[in-house]
Design a protein around this motif. Sequence first.
Motif, short mmCIF file in Angstrom:
data_model
loop_
_atom_site.label_atom_id
_atom_site.label_comp_id
_atom_site.label_asym_id
_atom_site.label_seq_id
_atom_site.Cartn_x
_atom_site.Cartn_y
_atom_site.Cartn_z
N PRO A 290 0.79 -1.21 -0.09
CA PRO A 290 0.02 -0.05 -0.20
C PRO A 290 0.91 1.28 -0.13
O PRO A 290 0.40 2.33 -0.70
CB PRO A 290 -0.89 -0.02 1.39
CG PRO A 290 0.00 -1.32 2.24
CD PRO A 290 0.48 -2.02 1.41
N VAL A 291 1.92 1.44 0.60
CA VAL A 291 2.96 2.48 0.56
C VAL A 291 3.32 2.77 -0.77
O VAL A 291 3.19 3.92 -1.26
CB VAL A 291 4.27 2.31 1.32
CG1 VAL A 291 5.01 3.36 1.34
CG2 VAL A 291 3.63 1.84 2.64
N SER A 292 3.76 1.82 -1.82
CA SER A 292 3.89 2.26 -3.09
C SER A 292 2.63 2.66 -4.04
O SER A 292 2.69 3.53 -4.57
CB SER A 292 4.48 0.85 -3.70
OG SER A 292 5.51 0.63 -3.36
N MET A 293 1.33 2.34 -3.61
CA MET A 293 0.26 2.54 -3.99
C MET A 293 -0.05 4.28 -3.71
O MET A 293 -0.38 4.89 -4.51
CB MET A 293 -0.98 1.88 -3.78
CG MET A 293 -2.05 2.27 -4.51
SD MET A 293 -3.72 1.20 -3.99
CE MET A 293 -3.99 1.70 -2.19
N CYS A 294 0.29 4.24 -2.44
CA CYS A 294 0.04 5.83 -2.08
C CYS A 294 1.09 6.66 -2.73
O CYS A 294 0.92 7.92 -3.24
CB CYS A 294 0.24 5.93 -0.58
SG CYS A 294 -1.15 5.03 0.42
N LEU A 295 2.27 6.26 -2.99
CA LEU A 295 3.45 6.87 -3.75
C LEU A 295 2.89 7.35 -5.09
O LEU A 295 3.25 8.36 -5.79
CB LEU A 295 4.77 6.18 -3.59
CG LEU A 295 5.85 6.71 -4.53
CD1 LEU A 295 6.28 8.30 -3.74
CD2 LEU A 295 7.10 5.74 -4.34
N PHE A 296 2.35 6.18 -5.67
CA PHE A 296 1.73 6.39 -7.04
C PHE A 296 0.66 7.51 -7.11
O PHE A 296 0.53 8.21 -8.12
CB PHE A 296 1.21 4.96 -7.43
CG PHE A 296 1.89 4.67 -8.74
CD1 PHE A 296 1.12 4.54 -10.07
CD2 PHE A 296 2.85 4.00 -8.90
CE1 PHE A 296 1.54 4.22 -11.04
CE2 PHE A 296 3.49 3.61 -9.86
CZ PHE A 296 2.91 3.55 -11.11
N ALA A 297 -0.32 7.28 -6.11
CA ALA A 297 -1.41 8.21 -6.05
C ALA A 297 -1.16 9.85 -5.59
O ALA A 297 -1.92 10.69 -6.13
CB ALA A 297 -2.56 7.74 -5.06
N SER A 298 -0.16 10.03 -4.98
CA SER A 298 0.23 11.25 -4.23
C SER A 298 0.33 12.27 -5.40
O SER A 298 -0.28 13.41 -5.46
CB SER A 298 1.55 11.05 -3.64
OG SER A 298 1.23 10.41 -2.36
N PRO A 299 1.17 12.05 -6.42
CA PRO A 299 1.18 13.04 -7.56
C PRO A 299 -0.11 13.33 -8.42
O PRO A 299 -0.31 14.58 -8.65
CB PRO A 299 2.12 12.72 -8.58
CG PRO A 299 2.46 11.22 -8.32
CD PRO A 299 2.07 10.99 -6.64
N MET A 300 -0.93 12.41 -8.54
CA MET A 300 -2.08 12.40 -9.16
C MET A 300 -3.19 13.20 -8.31
O MET A 300 -3.93 14.00 -8.91
CB MET A 300 -2.82 10.91 -9.59
CG MET A 300 -2.00 10.26 -10.57
SD MET A 300 -2.96 8.93 -11.20
CE MET A 300 -2.73 7.62 -10.13
N LEU A 301 -3.21 13.07 -7.10
CA LEU A 301 -3.88 14.02 -6.07
C LEU A 301 -3.42 15.16 -6.47
O LEU A 301 -4.22 16.21 -6.27
CB LEU A 301 -3.80 13.60 -4.76
CG LEU A 301 -4.58 12.26 -4.45
CD1 LEU A 301 -3.87 11.70 -2.88
CD2 LEU A 301 -5.97 12.20 -4.40
N ALA A 302 -2.31 15.62 -6.20
CA ALA A 302 -1.64 16.82 -6.43
C ALA A 302 -1.98 17.76 -7.64
O ALA A 302 -2.31 18.84 -7.75
CB ALA A 302 -0.14 16.96 -6.33
#
Length: 261
Positions: free
Chosen positions: A224-236
């Motif tokens: 899940p940490v990698s998934m959050c890393l993936f999602a963070s720039p898209m949220l920004a």
Amino acid sequence: MADLADGLRAAVQDRAELPGMSLMEHLEELRKRLIRSVIFLVIGFAIAYAFHEQLYGIIQKPLDDLHIPLNFTHPTDGLNLYLKTAFLGGALLASPFILYQIWLFISPGMYQNEKRYVWPFMSATVGLFLAGAWFGYHWVLPGAIKVLVLDFGKRFHPILTIEDYTQFFLAVILGLGICFELPILIFFLSLFGIVDAKFLLKHIRYAILVIFLISAIICPLPDPVSMCLFASPMLALYMIGVGVAYLVHPTRRKAREIKST
């Protein structure tokens, strides 16, 4: 959904005031733009293929850094790798010209003051795609190979084939490059009055859910940490899109025009 439907109806009614083109004229214009786009793509492919060895070195570098060799199981695998590499490089070279053809196709349905967005649109589209590809190449791809091959597969002998690695490489690079185009999508939806900043903020919880679902699908790592890393720039990027929607929505642009006059 009702707000989105109202925005779509308003956009259609607003565009109805513009001078129209017949169906045959639209098809002829589309044919012309497609032919020119294909020509630019072929030229880009030819230029990229002249440097296919150097481009292959870029693709191979994440594996070279981890001392993992590539293998092939079919006589044509090496040629296919060079062709795919040249096609990807040619598409990147031709992308500004292809985007300009897309803009020329849609520009007759836009107001004169909206056409000034052509250069910001092209620059942002290419820049965001390259940013997503850079993020995938320098962070996601090496990390994914290290975790999947060297950590989870440390008890086994890895045999990475050209075909498998090429598909994996393109999935990460193209997937992130496309995901980074989110502000461009919001830009057009806002430009035509389909969504606005208020709508995007009101439904942000659904946007977060969709972003994490997309991250779970395209993220090559299982944690899940990698998934959050993936999602963070898209949220920004989604929040940047909210700011873009606030600036380019038709109601705000009209208010600025009235104030300036």
